[in-house]
Design a protein around this motif. Structure first.
Motif, short mmCIF file in Angstrom:
data_model
loop_
_atom_site.label_atom_id
_atom_site.label_comp_id
_atom_site.label_asym_id
_atom_site.label_seq_id
_atom_site.Cartn_x
_atom_site.Cartn_y
_atom_site.Cartn_z
N GLU A 260 0.81 -1.21 0.00
CA GLU A 260 0.00 0.00 0.00
C GLU A 260 0.84 1.26 0.00
N ALA A 261 2.10 1.12 0.49
CA ALA A 261 2.97 2.30 0.53
C ALA A 261 3.58 2.59 -0.83
N GLU A 262 3.58 1.57 -1.70
CA GLU A 262 4.22 1.75 -2.99
C GLU A 262 3.23 2.30 -4.01
N GLY A 263 3.77 2.85 -5.07
CA GLY A 263 2.94 3.22 -6.19
C GLY A 263 2.06 4.42 -5.96
N GLU A 264 2.41 5.30 -4.99
CA GLU A 264 1.59 6.47 -4.78
C GLU A 264 1.90 7.53 -5.82
N GLY A 265 0.93 8.40 -6.08
CA GLY A 265 1.05 9.35 -7.16
C GLY A 265 2.15 10.39 -6.99
N VAL A 266 2.37 10.89 -5.75
CA VAL A 266 3.32 11.97 -5.53
C VAL A 266 4.75 11.45 -5.69
N PHE A 267 5.61 12.23 -6.40
CA PHE A 267 6.96 11.76 -6.61
C PHE A 267 7.76 11.80 -5.32
N SER A 268 8.42 10.72 -5.00
CA SER A 268 9.31 10.69 -3.85
C SER A 268 10.48 9.80 -4.21
N ALA A 269 11.70 10.35 -3.97
CA ALA A 269 12.89 9.56 -4.31
C ALA A 269 12.89 8.25 -3.55
N ALA A 270 12.45 8.30 -2.29
CA ALA A 270 12.48 7.10 -1.46
C ALA A 270 11.62 5.98 -2.05
N ASP A 271 10.55 6.35 -2.77
CA ASP A 271 9.69 5.33 -3.38
C ASP A 271 10.43 4.50 -4.42
N CYS A 272 11.48 5.08 -5.00
CA CYS A 272 12.22 4.37 -6.06
C CYS A 272 13.41 3.61 -5.50
N ALA A 273 13.73 3.84 -4.22
CA ALA A 273 14.95 3.26 -3.67
C ALA A 273 14.77 1.79 -3.34
N ALA A 274 15.76 1.00 -3.74
CA ALA A 274 15.71 -0.44 -3.48
C ALA A 274 16.03 -0.73 -2.02
N VAL A 275 15.40 -1.77 -1.50
CA VAL A 275 15.75 -2.23 -0.15
C VAL A 275 16.41 -3.61 -0.21
N ILE A 276 16.59 -4.09 -1.44
CA ILE A 276 17.30 -5.37 -1.59
C ILE A 276 18.59 -5.10 -2.37
N PRO A 277 19.61 -5.92 -2.16
CA PRO A 277 20.88 -5.71 -2.89
C PRO A 277 20.77 -6.23 -4.32
N PRO A 278 21.75 -5.91 -5.17
CA PRO A 278 21.80 -6.56 -6.48
C PRO A 278 21.83 -8.07 -6.31
N TRP A 279 21.25 -8.80 -7.25
CA TRP A 279 21.14 -10.26 -7.07
C TRP A 279 22.51 -10.92 -6.94
N SER A 280 23.53 -10.29 -7.57
CA SER A 280 24.85 -10.95 -7.57
C SER A 280 25.78 -10.41 -6.49
N ALA A 281 25.25 -9.55 -5.59
CA ALA A 281 26.12 -9.00 -4.53
C ALA A 281 26.63 -10.13 -3.64
N ALA A 282 27.84 -9.94 -3.13
CA ALA A 282 28.38 -10.92 -2.18
C ALA A 282 27.58 -10.86 -0.88
N HIS A 283 27.63 -11.91 -0.10
CA HIS A 283 26.88 -11.94 1.16
C HIS A 283 27.53 -10.98 2.16
N PRO A 284 26.74 -10.01 2.68
CA PRO A 284 27.34 -9.10 3.66
C PRO A 284 27.18 -9.63 5.08
N TYR A 285 28.14 -9.36 5.90
CA TYR A 285 27.98 -9.60 7.33
C TYR A 285 27.56 -8.28 7.95
N ALA A 286 26.52 -8.28 8.79
CA ALA A 286 26.05 -7.03 9.37
C ALA A 286 25.82 -7.21 10.86
N ASN A 287 25.99 -6.13 11.61
CA ASN A 287 25.73 -6.11 13.05
C ASN A 287 26.53 -7.15 13.83
N LEU A 288 27.76 -7.41 13.40
CA LEU A 288 28.59 -8.36 14.15
C LEU A 288 28.93 -7.80 15.52
N TYR A 289 29.09 -6.50 15.57
CA TYR A 289 29.43 -5.83 16.84
C TYR A 289 28.37 -4.76 17.05
#
Ligand SMILES: Cc1cc2nc3c(=O)[nH]c(=O)nc-3n(C[C@H](O)[C@H](O)[C@H](O)COP(=O)(O)OP(=O)(O)OC[C@H]3O[C@@H](n4cnc5c(N)ncnc54)[C@H](O)[C@@H]3O)c2cc1C
Ligand code: SF4
Ligand code: SF4
Length: 424
Positions: free
Chosen positions: A116-145
Motif C-alpha cells: 500500500e505504501a508503494e505506487g503512490e502518485g506523488v513523486f518521492s525519491a524514497a519510493d524508487c529506492a531499493a531495499v534489496i541488494p543486487p542479485w549478484s552482490a556478495a553476502h554481507p555480514y552485518a551487526n557483528l558488533y
C-alpha cells in the motif's frame, strides 16, 4: 492493519539503545511518521499506519519494536524523546487495568501493507529506492558488533590519517585508515561502520555512535590487510550554517596514528555492488558520499588488474563546490578513461556557471537512459540529503527523454535492487 480509531493499538517504537541515528527510517517513511531530536529517533503513533516500509532498510533492527498499548496512553513523541531504553511490554494485568481484554489485543501488523505504501502518485525519491541488494552482490555480514553498551565492540588502531582536501580551505576532509588487527571484521563496499566517540554528551550519557561509509575495497585499504578506510568531513557548522563542533567527525579528524578507536558494525545489507560479469555501475555523489564510490571503484580496479573479471561500464558523477573541496581529486584523475567515465560538477567555481550532478546527468542523458533500461546496470546515490530528490528526478527525466516509461522503469529499479540511495 489496525483501524485508526481502535482502542488498542500495536504501537511502533524505536529502540534508543540500538539505534545509530542514521536517518534511514525518517527518509523512508512515506507518511512522515518518524521524527528526531538531538537525542532520539521516534515514531508518532498518530501518524504511523504500520505500512512496514521502514523495517527492511534499518541497518540495526532497532526500528522493529512493537508494543500493545491502549490508544489513550500510547507513548507520545515527547515521551519517546526522553528515553534511554525501551519500556517493557505492558503486563496482562496492566492492560486489564487499562480496560483491555485479551480479545482487544491486535494481531501482528500485516507485512502485506508494504504494497500500500508503494505506487503512490506523488513523486518521492524514497519510493524508487531499493531495499534489496543486487542479485549478484556478495553476502554481507552485518551487526557483528552491536551498539548496546553490553554488546561486543572492536577496538581498531589508527593506521593512517591524512587530509584529502586542500589545506587552508574551510572544507576539511580526512582519509582515515583503521586496522582491526586479529579481530574479524569482514566488510563489503557500500557498507558502513559505527564509531563510538569517547566521553559523555551534555546530559552525561555516552555519545551515540556515528556511521561512516567504508571507502576501501573488501580486501582492505591495503590489499590483504584487515583494515578499512573512511572519508570523514570535519563538521564545523550545522545544516543551517551555525558554528558547531561535530563530536565524532572532529574526534576522527584529530586522531593520531596508533590511537585506539571503538568500532561497531558493519552495517548495511542492500547498498552493495553487483558481482556478475558485464554489470555496470553508475555512481552519483557529493562530498563524502564519494566514500562508497571509491570503495566500489577500487574493487573493480583490483579485479581488472587481476584479469579475472569483465566489468561493464563504470560511470561517476561527482559534485562539490570547488575542485579543492573534492576528496581524492588527484587520484581520480589518474584512472584510465576506458575504465571509468568521470563527470565532475562544481557549483562554486569563480567565473563559471553553477553545475550540479543533476545537470551533468541530464547532459549525459543519451548515455544514461540505456543504462536505466539495462537490467545489468545499478545506480548508487550518496551524499547530501538535499541531492536525493533532484538526482532521482534527473534520472526520471533522462529515462523519459530516452523513450522509457518511468512508471515501469522506476519500480523496476526498486524491485530489482538497482537504485540505492544513502544520504545524510
Ligand atoms: C549511512 C551513513 C553514512 C555516513 N557516511 C559518512 C561518511 O562517509 N563521511 C562523513 O563525514 N560522514 C558520514 N556520515 C555522517 C556521520 O555519521 C555524522 O553524522 C557526521 O560526521 C556528523 O557527526 P558529528 O558527531 O561530527 O556531528 P554531531 O555532533 O552529531 O552534530 C553536530 C551538529 O552538526 C549537524 N550535522 C551533522 N552532520 C552534518 C553534516 N554532515 N554536515 C553539516 N552538519 C552536520 C548536526 O545536525 C548537529 O547540529 C554518514 C551518515 C550516515 C547515516
Ligand atoms: S538505526 Fe534504524 S531506527 Fe535508528 S535512525 Fe537508523 S533506520 Fe532509524
Ligand atoms: S511503519 Fe510505515 S508509517 Fe510507520 S513509521 Fe514505518 S514507514 Fe512510517
Amino acid at each position: 492493519m489496525e483501524p485508526i480509531d481502535a482502542a488498542v493499538i500495536l504501537q511502533h517504537l524505536i529502540d534508543p539503545e540500538i539505534c545509530i541515528r542514521c536517518n534511514t527510517c525518517e527518509a523512508t517513511c512515506p507518511v512522515g511518521a518518524i521524527t528526531h531530536d538531538a537525542r532520539n529517533y521516534v515514531v508518532d503513533a498518530a501518524a504511523c499506519n504500520l505500512c512496514m516500509a521502514c523495517i527492511p532498510p534499518c541497518p540495526t533492527g532497532s526500528i522493529d519494536n512493537w508494543r500493545t498499548m491502549p490508544r489513550a496512553v500510547a507513548y507520545s513523541v515527547a515521551a519517546q524523546f526522553g528515553w534511554d531504553v525501551l519500556p517493557a511490554e505492558l503486563k496482562p494485568e496492566e492492560l486489564a487495568a487499562a480496560g483491555v481484554s485479551a480479545l482487544d489485543i491486535p494481531a501482528e501488523a500485516a507485512p502485506a501493507a508494504v504494497a500500500e505504501a508503494e505506487g503512490e502518485g506523488v513523486f518521492s525519491a524514497a519510493d524508487c529506492a531499493a531495499v534489496i541488494p543486487p542479485w549478484s552482490a556478495a553476502h554481507p555480514y552485518a551487526n557483528l558488533y552491536g551498539p548496546r553498551a553490553s554488546e561486543k565492540f572492536v577496538i581498531a588502531s589508527v593506521a593512517g590519517n591524512v587530509r584529502v582536501t586542500e589545506v587552508g580551505r574551510e572544507y576539511d576532509t580526512h582519509h582515515i585508515v583503521l586496522d582491526f588487527g586479529a579481530m574479524p571484521f569482514p566488510v563489503l563496499e557500500g557498507q558502513s561502520i559505527g564509531i563510538v566517540p569517547p566521553g559523555l554528551d551534555a546530559e552525561g550519557r555516552p555519545h551515540h555512535p556515528r556511521q561512516y561509509s567504508i571507502a576501501s575495497a573488501r580486501n582492505g585499504e591495503r590489499p590483504g590487510y584487515n583494515n578499512v578506510s573512511l572519508t570523514v568531513k570535519r563538521v564545523l557548522e550545522d545544516h543551517q550554517g551555525r558554528p558547531v563542533r561535530g563530536v565524532a567527525s572532529n574526534y576522527l579528524c584529530d586522531l593520531e596514528v596508533g590511537e585506539k578507536v571503538r568500532v561497531i558494525g558493519p552495517f548495511g545489507t542492500s547498498f552493495l555492488m553487483p558481482n556478475h560479469p558485464k554489470s555496470s555501475i553508475v555512481m552519483i555523489c557529493t562530498g563524502t558520499g564519494s566514500a562508497p564510490m571509491r570503495a566500489m571503484t577500487e574493487w573493480r580496479r583490483r579485479l581488472r588488474k587481476s584479469g579475472k573479471f569483465e566489468g561493464g561500464k563504470l560511470m561517476l558523477f561527482f559534485g562539490a563546490r570547488t575542485k579543492e573541496e573534492l576528496p581524492y581529486f588527484g587520484p581520480l584523475g589518474n584512472l584510465p578513461k576506458d575504465f571509468i567515465d568521470i563527470n565532475f560538477a562544481f557549483s562554486r567555481t569563480p567565473g563559471q556557471p553553477r553545475r550540479y550532478v543533476q545537470d551533468l546527468m541530464r547532459a549525459r542523458g543519451p548515455d544514461l537512459a540505456p543504462l536505466v533500461a539495462d537490467p545489468n546496470a545499478y545506480f548508487y546515490v550518496c551524499g547530501l540529503k538535499a541531492m536525493e530528490e533532484g538526482v532521482v528526478l534527473a534520472l526520471r527525466d533522462v529515462a523519459r527523454e530516452g523513450g522509457l516509461d518511468w512508471d515501469i522503469a522506476g519500480p523496476a529499479l526498486r524491485r530489482e535492487g538497482r537504485l540505492h540511495l544513502e544520504t545524510y
